[in-house]
Design a protein around this motif. Structure first.
Motif, PDB file in Angstrom:
ATOM      1  N   GLN A 125       0.829  -1.219   0.000  1.00  0.00           N
ATOM      2  CA  GLN A 125       0.000   0.000   0.000  1.00  0.00           C
ATOM      3  C   GLN A 125       0.856   1.258   0.000  1.00  0.00           C
ATOM      4  O   GLN A 125       0.520   2.253  -0.617  1.00  0.00           O
ATOM      5  N   ARG A 126       2.012   1.164   0.698  1.00  0.00           N
ATOM      6  CA  ARG A 126       2.874   2.348   0.800  1.00  0.00           C
ATOM      7  C   ARG A 126       3.437   2.778  -0.545  1.00  0.00           C
ATOM      8  O   ARG A 126       3.951   3.871  -0.692  1.00  0.00           O
ATOM      9  N   ARG A 127       3.385   1.884  -1.515  1.00  0.00           N
ATOM     10  CA  ARG A 127       3.959   2.221  -2.826  1.00  0.00           C
ATOM     11  C   ARG A 127       2.990   3.000  -3.705  1.00  0.00           C
ATOM     12  O   ARG A 127       3.395   3.524  -4.750  1.00  0.00           O
ATOM     13  N   ILE A 128       1.721   3.034  -3.323  1.00  0.00           N
ATOM     14  CA  ILE A 128       0.737   3.712  -4.179  1.00  0.00           C
ATOM     15  C   ILE A 128       1.119   5.188  -4.321  1.00  0.00           C
ATOM     16  O   ILE A 128       1.409   5.862  -3.333  1.00  0.00           O
ATOM     17  N   GLY A 129       1.142   5.649  -5.565  1.00  0.00           N
ATOM     18  CA  GLY A 129       1.527   7.043  -5.824  1.00  0.00           C
ATOM     19  C   GLY A 129       2.956   7.158  -6.308  1.00  0.00           C
ATOM     20  O   GLY A 129       3.326   8.155  -6.933  1.00  0.00           O
ATOM     21  N   ALA A 130       3.787   6.121  -6.040  1.00  0.00           N
ATOM     22  CA  ALA A 130       5.193   6.184  -6.460  1.00  0.00           C
ATOM     23  C   ALA A 130       5.317   5.807  -7.937  1.00  0.00           C
ATOM     24  O   ALA A 130       4.437   5.158  -8.500  1.00  0.00           O
ATOM     25  N   THR A 131       6.427   6.208  -8.551  1.00  0.00           N
ATOM     26  CA  THR A 131       6.716   5.771  -9.919  1.00  0.00           C
ATOM     27  C   THR A 131       7.885   4.799  -9.847  1.00  0.00           C
ATOM     28  O   THR A 131       8.896   5.076  -9.203  1.00  0.00           O
ATOM     29  N   MET A 132       7.715   3.626 -10.472  1.00  0.00           N
ATOM     30  CA  MET A 132       8.750   2.591 -10.371  1.00  0.00           C
ATOM     31  C   MET A 132       9.189   2.129 -11.757  1.00  0.00           C
ATOM     32  O   MET A 132       8.428   2.216 -12.722  1.00  0.00           O
ATOM     33  N   GLN A 133      10.402   1.589 -11.775  1.00  0.00           N
ATOM     34  CA  GLN A 133      10.926   0.979 -12.996  1.00  0.00           C
ATOM     35  C   GLN A 133      10.346  -0.444 -13.061  1.00  0.00           C
ATOM     36  O   GLN A 133      10.427  -1.181 -12.080  1.00  0.00           O
ATOM     37  N   VAL A 134       9.773  -0.803 -14.204  1.00  0.00           N
ATOM     38  CA  VAL A 134       9.144  -2.126 -14.319  1.00  0.00           C
ATOM     39  C   VAL A 134       9.712  -2.854 -15.535  1.00  0.00           C
ATOM     40  O   VAL A 134       9.815  -2.267 -16.621  1.00  0.00           O
ATOM     41  N   GLU A 174      11.724  -5.232 -22.037  1.00  0.00           N
ATOM     42  CA  GLU A 174      12.168  -3.837 -21.933  1.00  0.00           C
ATOM     43  C   GLU A 174      11.636  -3.239 -20.629  1.00  0.00           C
ATOM     44  O   GLU A 174      10.654  -3.711 -20.065  1.00  0.00           O
ATOM     45  N   PHE A 175      12.295  -2.172 -20.202  1.00  0.00           N
ATOM     46  CA  PHE A 175      11.855  -1.492 -18.986  1.00  0.00           C
ATOM     47  C   PHE A 175      10.869  -0.385 -19.330  1.00  0.00           C
ATOM     48  O   PHE A 175      10.948   0.216 -20.407  1.00  0.00           O
ATOM     49  N   THR A 176       9.960  -0.124 -18.403  1.00  0.00           N
ATOM     50  CA  THR A 176       9.097   1.055 -18.535  1.00  0.00           C
ATOM     51  C   THR A 176       8.957   1.683 -17.152  1.00  0.00           C
ATOM     52  O   THR A 176       9.065   0.992 -16.135  1.00  0.00           O
ATOM     53  N   ARG A 177       8.734   2.971 -17.122  1.00  0.00           N
ATOM     54  CA  ARG A 177       8.391   3.611 -15.851  1.00  0.00           C
ATOM     55  C   ARG A 177       6.885   3.461 -15.686  1.00  0.00           C
ATOM     56  O   ARG A 177       6.138   3.528 -16.673  1.00  0.00           O
ATOM     57  N   ALA A 178       6.432   3.266 -14.466  1.00  0.00           N
ATOM     58  CA  ALA A 178       4.989   3.107 -14.267  1.00  0.00           C
ATOM     59  C   ALA A 178       4.590   3.713 -12.921  1.00  0.00           C
ATOM     60  O   ALA A 178       5.310   3.559 -11.929  1.00  0.00           O
ATOM     61  N   ARG A 179       3.449   4.409 -12.938  1.00  0.00           N
ATOM     62  CA  ARG A 179       2.954   5.020 -11.699  1.00  0.00           C
ATOM     63  C   ARG A 179       2.010   4.047 -11.009  1.00  0.00           C
ATOM     64  O   ARG A 179       1.053   3.551 -11.606  1.00  0.00           O
ATOM     65  N   ILE A 180       2.301   3.778  -9.735  1.00  0.00           N
ATOM     66  CA  ILE A 180       1.504   2.782  -9.002  1.00  0.00           C
ATOM     67  C   ILE A 180       0.177   3.424  -8.589  1.00  0.00           C
ATOM     68  O   ILE A 180       0.164   4.461  -7.921  1.00  0.00           O
ATOM     69  N   VAL A 181      -0.924   2.761  -8.996  1.00  0.00           N
ATOM     70  CA  VAL A 181      -2.235   3.334  -8.676  1.00  0.00           C
ATOM     71  C   VAL A 181      -3.046   2.448  -7.733  1.00  0.00           C
ATOM     72  O   VAL A 181      -4.110   2.846  -7.270  1.00  0.00           O
ATOM     73  N   GLY A 182      -2.577   1.245  -7.467  1.00  0.00           N
ATOM     74  CA  GLY A 182      -3.338   0.391  -6.561  1.00  0.00           C
ATOM     75  C   GLY A 182      -2.569  -0.864  -6.198  1.00  0.00           C
ATOM     76  O   GLY A 182      -1.477  -1.119  -6.733  1.00  0.00           O
ATOM     77  N   VAL A 214       0.120   2.388 -14.034  1.00  0.00           N
ATOM     78  CA  VAL A 214      -0.071   2.951 -15.374  1.00  0.00           C
ATOM     79  C   VAL A 214       1.295   3.303 -15.956  1.00  0.00           C
ATOM     80  O   VAL A 214       2.023   4.100 -15.346  1.00  0.00           O
ATOM     81  N   PRO A 215       1.655   2.709 -17.109  1.00  0.00           N
ATOM     82  CA  PRO A 215       2.935   3.088 -17.735  1.00  0.00           C
ATOM     83  C   PRO A 215       2.925   4.569 -18.102  1.00  0.00           C
ATOM     84  O   PRO A 215       1.930   5.061 -18.626  1.00  0.00           O
ATOM     85  N   VAL A 216       4.042   5.244 -17.813  1.00  0.00           N
ATOM     86  CA  VAL A 216       4.080   6.702 -18.098  1.00  0.00           C
ATOM     87  C   VAL A 216       5.205   7.004 -19.096  1.00  0.00           C
ATOM     88  O   VAL A 216       6.086   6.198 -19.301  1.00  0.00           O
TER      89      VAL A 216
END
Ligand code: SF4
Length: 466
Positions: free
Chosen positions: A394-403, A447-455, A464-466
């Protein structure tokens, strides 16, 4: 029917069917055998019937795995008739004092233990002579020095040693795989380089005890890239990290015991050289249970150690496995384990209810608990583990991570599946990727993508990939 593995091969028969069961260490044995088969011009068959001979790489760790392996051998014998058995089960003794596999299936052509590529190849040559075509190509090329891989192209396991010097009372691996034998550091790094050059984006370092790497050879100095490198965990991880950095790839460490020298690895994680992820099989927290288990590093203060690791590298994710209901475990000892889970905030935890493994010393310990109680404790443990894991996700919601993208049908326009640094393949959760924000953005496997954690959903994140 069990799935028969078939790596890409472009040569003509003779055909060998191959079934790989068991852990990642067994998988790397399978890769070595398949690489050799392919190098010698054998083809692989997708079915037992279509093969001239079948190899079954077995697992003998717990009773369910033994049953699965014996059933697969029986199936291969019924459908094909010519079967070679290798792997951990091949090293086990049966009730009659002879080889267990031979006692159960006397008609198998040959039986070897684990890590026995040459013996397996000798048996193949005896029953299915190798093709003589001088034009037959050698190993199919993608990974060069690293040979054939059974994992998807973008991640691979790298085995750095065989066997184990410990004698945990619930485990029979040392009796099957022998004492620790570290691979030369130059060979390990050469394989890693070939894997990165072949397109691997995530390297998973495995062994029975990664932190003990080099103990058996007294941390001998080897050579890599014209420079001396010690056969030692810190030096290996530094060199792997540098190689990975040059290829924009990840390195993930598995089976690390909490010895004091592991502290030296944490700054490398904080710098981003290797992933801030540690797979540490704690198995229990109570000193008495750990003593009865004869666990390595059981005298270490694990809670303090974890706190120190998190001070050095706050992003650290810890995965671990535990055993509930070990012989003699009291309610107080079990509660100690639940408290440890809450305090240590283990991000990802798996738990087995203790199950006696034939040949393990723990079977002789007094105080075997009834199966129902062992199962009940496992369920109680998992409830706490999920509480901790969910709160941490839950603490990750809102963060942007490398996926790292594992699946992306239609270039990911409708989304896909990937993993962040917190998720090892097969054992942890995943990141469910929603369709990208920008219509022009595409996703590609490997491949890697940046993604914003929404849930968060169970063990997974939604992003969501950004
Ligand atoms: S450390 Fe213990 S559990 Fe792990 S392989 Fe060695 S003896 Fe088995």
């Amino acid at each position: 029917m069990s799935e028969v593995l078939s790596p890409a091969a472009s040569v003509q028969p003779p055909k060998v069917g191959f079934v790989s069961l068991g852990c990642p260490k067994a998988l790397t044995d399978s890769e070595l055998i398949l690489t050799q088969l392919s190098a010698e011009g054998y083809q692989t068959s997708k079915t037992f019937q279509g093969a001239d001979l079948v190899i079954v790489n077995t697992c003998g760790f717990i009773d369910d795995a033994v049953k699965e392996s014996l059933d697969t051998i029986g199936e291969a014998l019924a459908e094909n008739g010519k079967v070679i058995v290798t792997g951990c089960l091949g090293a086990k003794t049966g009730e009659g004092g002879g080889n267990l596999v031979r006692e159960m299936h006397p008609s198998v052509l040959a039986v070897t233990g684990p890590h026995a590529t040459q013996e397996v190849m000798d048996a193949v040559h005896a029953h299915l002579p190798k093709p003589h075509d001088p034009f037959i190509d050698l190993v199919p090329g993608a990974f060069g020095e690293a040979g054939l891989k059974l994992t998807p192209r973008h991640y691979a396991y790298l085995k750095i040693s065989e066997g184990c010097n410990h004698r945990c009372t619930f485990c029979i691996i040392p009796s099957m795989r022998g004492d620790l034998a570290s691979r030369p550091v130059g060979d390990v790094l050469k394989e890693a380089k070939a894997l990165f050059e072949g397109g691997v984006k995530e390297l998973l370092v495995i062994s029975q005890d990664t932190s003990a790497y080099g103990v058996d050879v007294k941390y001998r100095t080897g050579f890599w890239d014209g420079k001396p490198v010690k056969t030692r965990m810190l030096d290996l991880v530094q060199s792997l990290g540098a190689l990975a950095e040059a290829h924009g790839a990840w390195v993930r460490l598995h089976y690390v015991y909490p010895y004091p020298h592991v502290d030296e690895i944490l700054p490398l994680m904080a710098q981003g050289l290797v992933l801030p992820y540690l797979d540490v099989p704690f198995q229990h927290s109570h000193p008495e249970v750990l003593r009865r288990m004869k666990r390595p590093a059981s005298g270490e203060r694990n809670l303090e150690r974890i706190q120190r690791w998190r001070e050095i590298c706050p992003e650290l994710v810890i995965r671990s496995t535990f055993i509930a209901g070990f012989p003699g475990e009291t309610e107080e000892e079990f509660t100690h384990l639940l408290d440890f889970m809450r305090e240590a905030q283990i991000d990802r935890a798996g738990c087995f209810a203790y199950s006696p493994v034939k040949g393990a010393a723990a079977n002789e310990l007094p105080g075997m608990l009834p199966e129902a109680l062992r199962e009940e404790r496992r369920a109680r443990f998992m409830a706490v583990a999920e509480e901790v894991s969910t709160a941490r996700l839950q603490r990750r919601i809102g963060a942007t991570m490398q996926v790292l993208v594992d699946s992306a049908p239609a270039l990911g326009r409708k989304g896909g599946v990937g993993r962040s640094y917190a998720d090892a393949p097969e054992i942890d959760g995943v990141v469910q990727l929603l369709p990208p924000e920008k219509i022009s953005k595409t996703l590609r496997v490997g491949e890697f993508t940046r993604a914003r954690i929404v849930g968060a959903q169970g063990h997974d994140l939604v992003a969501v990939p950004v």
